[in-house]
Design an enzyme around this catalytic site. Structure first.
Site, PDB file in Angstrom:
ATOM      1  N   LYS A  64     -42.956 -43.081  -1.483  1.00  8.93           N
ATOM      2  CA  LYS A  64     -43.318 -41.813  -0.823  1.00  8.93           C
ATOM      3  C   LYS A  64     -42.098 -41.198  -0.124  1.00  8.93           C
ATOM      4  CE  LYS A  64     -46.608 -43.903   1.522  1.00  8.93           C
ATOM      5  NZ  LYS A  64     -46.515 -45.256   0.905  1.00  8.93           N
ATOM      6  N   THR A  65     -41.378 -42.032   0.636  1.00  9.21           N
ATOM      7  CA  THR A  65     -40.191 -41.531   1.341  1.00  9.21           C
ATOM      8  C   THR A  65     -39.146 -41.043   0.345  1.00  9.21           C
ATOM      9  OG1 THR A  65     -40.630 -43.214   3.005  1.00  9.21           O
ATOM     10  CG2 THR A  65     -38.467 -42.156   3.093  1.00  9.21           C
ATOM     11  N   THR A 158     -50.466 -44.341   4.355  1.00  7.33           N
ATOM     12  CA  THR A 158     -51.053 -45.420   3.566  1.00  7.33           C
ATOM     13  C   THR A 158     -52.576 -45.370   3.708  1.00  7.33           C
ATOM     14  OG1 THR A 158     -50.717 -46.816   5.502  1.00  7.33           O
ATOM     15  CG2 THR A 158     -49.106 -47.016   3.731  1.00  7.33           C
ATOM     16  N   ARG A 217     -40.549 -51.568  -3.723  1.00  4.81           N
ATOM     17  CA  ARG A 217     -39.840 -52.153  -2.574  1.00  4.81           C
ATOM     18  C   ARG A 217     -39.850 -53.674  -2.655  1.00  4.81           C
ATOM     19  NH1 ARG A 217     -42.164 -50.251   2.480  1.00  4.81           N
ATOM     20  NH2 ARG A 217     -40.754 -48.490   2.374  1.00  4.81           N
TER      21      ARG A 217
HETATM   22  P1  ADP Z   1     -42.750 -45.725   0.820  1.00  8.49           P
HETATM   23  O1  ADP Z   1     -42.196 -44.555   1.572  1.00  8.49           O
HETATM   24  O2  ADP Z   1     -43.897 -45.369  -0.091  1.00  8.49           O
HETATM   25  O3  ADP Z   1     -43.080 -46.899   1.690  1.00  8.49           O
HETATM   26  P2  ADP Z   1     -40.059 -45.863  -0.276  1.00  8.49           P
HETATM   27  O4  ADP Z   1     -39.867 -44.490  -0.812  1.00  8.49           O
HETATM   28  O5  ADP Z   1     -39.388 -46.187   1.015  1.00  8.49           O
HETATM   29  O6  ADP Z   1     -41.617 -46.234  -0.192  1.00  8.49           O
HETATM   30  O7  ADP Z   1     -39.589 -46.877  -1.433  1.00  8.49           O
HETATM   31  C1  ADP Z   1     -39.133 -48.177  -1.145  1.00  8.49           C
HETATM   32  C2  ADP Z   1     -37.966 -48.519  -2.049  1.00  8.49           C
HETATM   33  O8  ADP Z   1     -38.464 -48.767  -3.358  1.00  8.49           O
HETATM   34  C3  ADP Z   1     -36.948 -47.397  -2.214  1.00  8.49           C
HETATM   35  O9  ADP Z   1     -35.891 -47.528  -1.317  1.00  8.49           O
HETATM   36  C4  ADP Z   1     -36.464 -47.546  -3.623  1.00  8.49           C
HETATM   37  O10 ADP Z   1     -35.351 -48.404  -3.678  1.00  8.49           O
HETATM   38  C5  ADP Z   1     -37.610 -48.188  -4.342  1.00  8.49           C
HETATM   39  N1  ADP Z   1     -38.402 -47.213  -5.110  1.00  8.49           N
HETATM   40  C6  ADP Z   1     -39.538 -46.600  -4.719  1.00  8.49           C
HETATM   41  N2  ADP Z   1     -40.042 -45.830  -5.697  1.00  8.49           N
HETATM   42  C7  ADP Z   1     -39.208 -45.968  -6.745  1.00  8.49           C
HETATM   43  C8  ADP Z   1     -39.194 -45.425  -8.073  1.00  8.49           C
HETATM   44  N3  ADP Z   1     -40.183 -44.620  -8.505  1.00  8.49           N
HETATM   45  N4  ADP Z   1     -38.179 -45.750  -8.886  1.00  8.49           N
HETATM   46  C9  ADP Z   1     -37.204 -46.584  -8.458  1.00  8.49           C
HETATM   47  N5  ADP Z   1     -37.162 -47.151  -7.232  1.00  8.49           N
HETATM   48  C10 ADP Z   1     -38.150 -46.842  -6.381  1.00  8.49           C
END
Ligand code: ADP
Length: 333
Positions: A64-65, A158, A217
């Site tokens: 998401k981030t 979430t 992640r």
């Molecule tokens: P959330 O905000 O949903 O908790 P993040 O965007 O922080 O998740 O993602 C966590 C890590 O996972 C990122 O730093 C990245 O390295 C990896 N990641 C997430 N989504 C992808 C994707 N679609 N393709 C490749 N790596 C991803």
């Protein structure tokens, strides 16, 4: 391995930053989300407007981030990052909003943990770019209205069901991220391994991918730990044995179940005959917060077909018995 010998040193945070995709082509999977986002972005660009406010929902670590940063990058817009728990008073969000630059993306993580006071400041800001400030107290209090520059609010949560209806309705689009396919996770691991400059045997990638809870992640975390393990053992390439050893050290099984997942399933099996058991009873038996169970433990167990939620409660499914090597009542092997 690979043509990329670029190697990262430094702490986990630096490594995490290096692993975060910074282009749409590196953002693996979530095709529907990407496709829809691209249409919305293109339309906003053609109108020379700021993007509509966006809401990203789904379990932690699904990207998401990363999406919020990619959207900002598309508009060459800076990103201001905050989170629900960090915003306590109306003044906290007012300070952020008044300091926004035109076109900026404001990313609010864990938006479900924002209190109503903050939401109320956000409503007019999202709808008509107005900030209403109450100045003074008692009978002499008056409302001061400030105009805000165009901005895009990107909120991540979430727990979509905990967001209030009025807040949810103010987003131009809501995107629900889903767990990744095994192939997508393998692609992510391969890409990360290249960036880290570590050699991985295909079998090791297979093993780590299967234990990654279908979550990028976690895939990256397992990869980093396997790299540590191989470095400590002075081995250049991570093979199957080393991948299994890494999982063993982390107490993660081959499907990515952690001790708390196994405990949850075993308690339902042992104490409640496999279920159904109500969430409140289960939370009490586990001595765990109901939200954590619903939010963190259950989604993945359900995606594996190990657990089912019904109106009568939680039910452990045959696949979980098989995985845990526990006989069901009346079952004859
Ligand atoms: P959330 O905000 O949903 O908790 P993040 O965007 O922080 O998740 O993602 C966590 C890590 O996972 C990122 O730093 C990245 O390295 C990896 N990641 C997430 N989504 C992808 C994707 N679609 N393709 C490749 N790596 C991803």
């Amino acid at each position: 391995m690979g043509e990329n010998n670029f190697s990262i040193s430094g702490d986990d945070k630096t490594v995490d930053q290096a692993l975060r995709p910074d282009s749409w082509s590196d953002y693996v999977g979530q095709e529907k989300v990407k496709e829809n986002l691209k249409v919305i972005m293109e339309a906003a660009k053609r109108r020379s407007e700021a993007m509509d406010h966006l809401l990203f929902c789904g379990p932690a670590g699904l990207g998401k981030t990363t999406l919020a940063y990619l959207v900002a990058k598309e508009f060459n817009a800076p990103v201001k990052v905050t989170s629900g728990p960090a915003l306590e008073k109306a003044g906290d969000i007012a300070a952020i909003l008044t300091n926004l630059e035109g076109g900026e993306v404001l990313f609010i993580d864990e938006a479900h943990r924002m209190n109503r006071l903050i939401e109320e400041v956000l409503y007019p800001a999202m709808e008509s770019r107005k900030l209403h400030l109450i100045v003074g107290k008692g009978p002499s209090a008056r409302t001061l209205t400030l105009d805000l520059p165009p901005f895009t609010l990107v909120a991540a949560t979430t727990r979509e069901n905990l967001l209030s209806g009025p807040f949810r309705s103010r987003f131009g689009a809501t995107f629900r991220l889903t767990y990744y396919s095994a192939d997508n996770i393998k692609t992510i691991i391969n890409r990360s391994a290249k960036i880290l400059g570590v050699g991985f045997h295909p079998e090791a990638i297979e093993i780590l991918a299967r234990a990654s809870r279908a979550t990028p992640r976690i895939a990256n975390r397992l990869l980093k730990r396997a790299r540590d393990y191989s470095q400590v053992n002075g081995v250049g390439i991570v093979d199957a044995e080393m991948a299994f050893k890494t999982l063993e050290l982390l107490d993660i099984d081959n499907r990515g179940l952690e001790p708390h997942d196994r405990r949850l399933l075993k308690i339902i099996i042992d104490k409640f005959n496999g279920g159904p058991v109500g969430i409140n009873t289960l939370a009490a038996a586990l001595n765990e917060d109901k939200g954590v169970i619903e939010d963190i433990y259950e989604p993945y167990l359900m995606s594996l077909g190990f657990l089912q939620r019904s109106s009568a409660g939680r039910l452990v499914m045959p696949a979980a018995y098989e995985h845990l090597k526990i006989k069901r009542r009346g079952e004859i092997f």
